[in-house]
Design an enzyme around this catalytic site. Structure first.
Site, PDB file in Angstrom:
ATOM      1  N   LYS A  22       0.716  -1.182   0.018  1.00 52.77           N
ATOM      2  CA  LYS A  22       0.066  -0.130   0.072  1.00 52.77           C
ATOM      3  C   LYS A  22       0.985   1.175   0.064  1.00 52.77           C
ATOM      4  O   LYS A  22       0.511   2.117  -0.792  1.00 52.77           O
ATOM      5  CB  LYS A  22      -0.823  -0.021   1.095  1.00 52.77           C
ATOM      6  CG  LYS A  22      -1.614   1.351   1.470  1.00 52.77           C
ATOM      7  CD  LYS A  22      -2.386   1.225   2.604  1.00 52.77           C
ATOM      8  CE  LYS A  22      -1.777   1.574   3.973  1.00 52.77           C
ATOM      9  NZ  LYS A  22      -1.408   3.058   4.198  1.00 52.77           N
ATOM     10  N   ARG A 131       0.784  14.525  13.531  1.00 52.57           N
ATOM     11  CA  ARG A 131       1.248  14.599  12.016  1.00 52.57           C
ATOM     12  C   ARG A 131       1.308  15.717  11.246  1.00 52.57           C
ATOM     13  O   ARG A 131       0.766  15.785  10.328  1.00 52.57           O
ATOM     14  CB  ARG A 131       0.673  13.425  11.246  1.00 52.57           C
ATOM     15  CG  ARG A 131       0.622  12.017  12.304  1.00 52.57           C
ATOM     16  CD  ARG A 131      -0.095  10.923  11.467  1.00 52.57           C
ATOM     17  NE  ARG A 131       0.739  10.484  10.136  1.00 52.57           N
ATOM     18  CZ  ARG A 131       0.204   9.293   9.411  1.00 52.57           C
ATOM     19  NH1 ARG A 131      -1.026   8.973   9.790  1.00 52.57           N
ATOM     20  NH2 ARG A 131       0.927   8.896   8.484  1.00 52.57           N
ATOM     21  N   ARG A 408      -8.557  -0.765   4.600  1.00 55.09           N
ATOM     22  CA  ARG A 408      -7.737   0.392   3.921  1.00 55.09           C
ATOM     23  C   ARG A 408      -6.378  -0.338   3.386  1.00 55.09           C
ATOM     24  O   ARG A 408      -5.695   0.300   2.696  1.00 55.09           O
ATOM     25  CB  ARG A 408      -7.412   1.504   4.820  1.00 55.09           C
ATOM     26  CG  ARG A 408      -8.843   2.313   5.369  1.00 55.09           C
ATOM     27  CD  ARG A 408      -8.560   3.385   6.249  1.00 55.09           C
ATOM     28  NE  ARG A 408      -7.556   4.472   5.448  1.00 55.09           N
ATOM     29  CZ  ARG A 408      -7.296   5.698   6.005  1.00 55.09           C
ATOM     30  NH1 ARG A 408      -8.008   5.907   7.073  1.00 55.09           N
ATOM     31  NH2 ARG A 408      -6.626   6.357   5.003  1.00 55.09           N
TER      32      ARG A 408
HETATM   33  C1  EPZ Z   1       4.350   6.873   6.398  1.00 56.78           C
HETATM   34  O1  EPZ Z   1       3.546   8.110   6.820  1.00 56.78           O
HETATM   35  C2  EPZ Z   1       3.488   5.916   6.196  1.00 56.78           C
HETATM   36  N1  EPZ Z   1       2.442   6.024   5.388  1.00 56.78           N
HETATM   37  C3  EPZ Z   1       2.808   5.438   7.559  1.00 56.78           C
HETATM   38  O2  EPZ Z   1       2.019   4.407   7.433  1.00 56.78           O
HETATM   39  C4  EPZ Z   1       3.992   5.113   8.470  1.00 56.78           C
HETATM   40  O3  EPZ Z   1       3.734   4.624   9.930  1.00 56.78           O
HETATM   41  C5  EPZ Z   1       5.032   6.366   8.525  1.00 56.78           C
HETATM   42  O4  EPZ Z   1       5.515   6.705   7.186  1.00 56.78           O
HETATM   43  C6  EPZ Z   1       6.214   5.871   9.291  1.00 56.78           C
HETATM   44  O5  EPZ Z   1       6.908   4.790   8.728  1.00 56.78           O
HETATM   45  C7  EPZ Z   1       2.432   5.946   4.048  1.00 56.78           C
HETATM   46  O6  EPZ Z   1       3.442   5.458   3.476  1.00 56.78           O
HETATM   47  C8  EPZ Z   1       1.366   6.430   3.194  1.00 56.78           C
HETATM   48  P1  EPZ Z   1       6.335  10.182   8.401  1.00 56.78           P
HETATM   49  P2  EPZ Z   1       4.158   9.583   6.967  1.00 56.78           P
HETATM   50  O7  EPZ Z   1       6.285  11.757   7.729  1.00 56.78           O
HETATM   51  O8  EPZ Z   1       4.927   9.616   5.682  1.00 56.78           O
HETATM   52  C9  EPZ Z   1       6.753  13.665  12.001  1.00 56.78           C
HETATM   53  C10 EPZ Z   1       0.209   2.750   7.762  1.00 56.78           C
HETATM   54  O9  EPZ Z   1      -0.469   2.212   8.689  1.00 56.78           O
HETATM   55  N2  EPZ Z   1       6.711  14.538  10.877  1.00 56.78           N
HETATM   56  O10 EPZ Z   1       7.516   9.395   8.243  1.00 56.78           O
HETATM   57  O11 EPZ Z   1       3.117  10.407   7.214  1.00 56.78           O
HETATM   58  C11 EPZ Z   1       5.494  12.676  12.112  1.00 56.78           C
HETATM   59  O12 EPZ Z   1       4.543  13.542  12.810  1.00 56.78           O
HETATM   60  C12 EPZ Z   1       0.761   4.087   8.135  1.00 56.78           C
HETATM   61  O13 EPZ Z   1       0.229   2.303   6.627  1.00 56.78           O
HETATM   62  C13 EPZ Z   1       6.974  15.765  11.141  1.00 56.78           C
HETATM   63  O14 EPZ Z   1       7.129  16.044  12.104  1.00 56.78           O
HETATM   64  O15 EPZ Z   1       5.013   9.491   8.215  1.00 56.78           O
HETATM   65  C14 EPZ Z   1       6.181  11.391  12.608  1.00 56.78           C
HETATM   66  O16 EPZ Z   1       6.414  11.796  14.116  1.00 56.78           O
HETATM   67  C15 EPZ Z   1       0.150   5.133   8.963  1.00 56.78           C
HETATM   68  N3  EPZ Z   1       6.678  16.893  10.429  1.00 56.78           N
HETATM   69  C16 EPZ Z   1       7.450  11.216  12.059  1.00 56.78           C
HETATM   70  O17 EPZ Z   1       7.945  12.614  11.544  1.00 56.78           O
HETATM   71  C17 EPZ Z   1       6.455  16.322   8.941  1.00 56.78           C
HETATM   72  O18 EPZ Z   1       6.429  17.462   8.157  1.00 56.78           O
HETATM   73  C18 EPZ Z   1       7.542  10.322  10.793  1.00 56.78           C
HETATM   74  O19 EPZ Z   1       6.397  10.493  10.113  1.00 56.78           O
HETATM   75  C19 EPZ Z   1       6.532  15.006   8.462  1.00 56.78           C
HETATM   76  C20 EPZ Z   1       6.266  14.033   9.592  1.00 56.78           C
END
Ligand code: EPZ
Length: 430
Positions: A22, A131, A408
């Site tokens: 996904k 997030r 999902r």
């Molecule tokens: C991706 O989400 C995945 N989603 C998530 O999968 C996964 O949990 C996550 O990466 C971590 O591996 C998809 O690939 C569609 P991040 P993403 O940006 O990209 C912080 C699932 O169950 N952050 O790597 O949104 C954030 O809050 C899911 O399939 C900022 O602070 O995650 C978090 O603490 C849900 N500022 C950390 O970074 C930003 O601008 C990592 O989030 C962006 C993120």
């Protein structure tokens, strides 16, 4: 709303085909915005999130066709989708759509790169934490975009196009890395992306972009170097196997003391997960076809683990591991370092008899000898599947409601488990 009923106690044995990921399929579909030519994606999983993103992309003018099976493809493989963004009809991604799926925010980078403007709704909060998107916006600004927040929307413009830049993330973010990569491939000049996410899905997207004519070096490392090109062409790309689905079914097999072949699994993308399974006492063998998971009477050993960016233990497998450890012989400690609120499954697991105590970002899981079926509620995608894992080993019947969360991200979950001997039935809602 559909529910899933599981009668626990059956040992899983057989073969489960691993679907396309996904979290690779979604950004790969978004990549189609970068070219007027056709991007053909194979092995696209049939999931609610994919269907939703399809609607979002269609709103931008992307023409999407589902092609028939090709010679050599079997019914287990996902869809082949042809995405053509000949012209971008609309550069706005509205709140009604973006609020339903966070990853749709990622259209910002490609729209900006291709059209010089984009108006994308801020995604808002979600069940697993606040997030923010500050890193996405920082990357776009570095690439020369002007950003304003107006009425809940990010309004980004780059009338003269984007230009290469040095982007250094102070935190590893999968989404912000995708955004920086997708935007910089069409920027003028060179871009360095430092502290990039190394998740296999990022590598998969980069590989697809390279097939389309992008110039990217440092794949799978924390520093990506992109030399911008003026246009990208169409390409054909197969979505990588889902490592989170793989880890999840490995834990289902481990939980029930089973023997299951995870066909098509990619051990090279699983990072810490394989080592963790082995430490727990679950046999993991790499075979020509994928991974064989075996537990033959051994006890589940407790573990101490922190979730981490790849190649560390993934947050997307944390809930599933907690379900597994709820029956370990001893106390496990699981610390969630990626999202601050990803413990929604704890109270539901407790309803099944698990003994779990939360201390801030850490869960202390005292293994119990037996779980007992109960009505429980799915809260987010991975939390829901942790309830499935617990239910497979629980005595009696568990009824899981709100299973649209499962739909999902898990393709035909109940069919895959039932084929290996689980007593699982979907009960259609009205
Ligand atoms: C991706 O989400 C995945 N989603 C998530 O999968 C996964 O949990 C996550 O990466 C971590 O591996 C998809 O690939 C569609 P991040 P993403 O940006 O990209 C912080 C699932 O169950 N952050 O790597 O949104 C954030 O809050 C899911 O399939 C900022 O602070 O995650 C978090 O603490 C849900 N500022 C950390 O970074 C930003 O601008 C990592 O989030 C962006 C993120």
């Amino acid at each position: 709303m559909d529910r899933i009923r599981i009668r626990g106690g059956n040992r899983l044995a057989g073969t489960i085909n691993i679907s396309g990921a996904k979290n690779a399929a979604l950004p790969l579909m978004i990549v189609s915005l970068l070219t007027p030519e056709t991007l053909t994606l194979t092995n696209v999983p049939r999931l609610a999130d994919v269907r939703l993103l399809q609607r979002i992309l269609q709103n931008h003018g992307v023409d999407i066709m589902i092609a028939g099976k090709r010679p050599g493809q079997n019914g287990q493989q996902g869809d082949t989708k042809q995405l053509s963004a000949k012209t971008i009809a609309d550069t706005t991604a509205p709140y009604e759509l973006v609020s339903k799926m966070r990853a749709s925010f990622w259209v910002l980078g490609p729209l900006l790169a291709r059209c010089g403007e984009a108006k994308v709704s801020l995604p808002g909060g979600c069940a697993i934490g606040t997030r923010p998107v500050d890193l996405h916006l920082m990357a776009m600004e570095k690439l020369g975009a002007s950003i304003a927040i107006e009425g809940g929307y990010v309004v980004a413009t780059a009338p003269k196009g984007l230009r290469g830049a040095h982007i250094k993330f102070d935190k590893v973010s999968v989404g912000a890395t995708h955004a920086a990569l997708m935007a910089s491939v069409l920027a003028r000049g060179d871009t360095i992306i430092e502290n990039a996410a190394r998740e296999p899905e990022v590598g998969d997207v980069a590989q697809c972009l390279i097939k389309m004519g992008a110039r990217i070096e440092g794949l799978h490392s924390a520093t990506l170097k992109v030399s911008g090109v003026s246009s990208l062409s169409g390409a054909e790309h197969e979505v990588i196997a889902d490592r989170i689905e793989t880890g999840t079914y490995a834990m289902c097999a481990g939980m029930t003391g089973g023997d299951v072949l995870l066909k098509g699994a990619r051990p090279d993308t699983l990072g810490e997960v394989i080592a963790v399974m082995r430490r727990i006492g679950i046999g993991v063998d790499e075979t020509n076809e994928g991974l064989r998971i075996l537990r033959n009477g051994q006890a589940l050993e407790p573990i101490r683990i922190d979730t981490e960016p790849y190649p560390g233990f993934p947050t997307d497998c944390q809930a599933q591991l907690m379900a597994l450890m709820s029956m370990a012989r001893g106390t496990s400690t699981i610390r969630e370092t990626i999202f601050e609120n990803r413990f929604m499954h704890v109270q539901e697991l407790v309803r099944l008899g698990a003994d779990i105590h939360l201390h801030g970002d850490t869960a202390e899981v005292h293994g119990v000898a037996k779980l007992t079926g109960a009505p429980v509620m799915a809260t987010d995608l991975r939390a829901s599947v942790s309830l499935v894992i617990a239910a497979l080993a629980a005595e009696g019947e568990t009824m899981i409601s709100r299973v649209y969360h499962l739909d999902r991200g898990f393709e035909t979950l109940e069919e895959k488990l039932a084929a290996c001997g689980a007593d699982v039935t979907r009960i259609a809602g009205n």
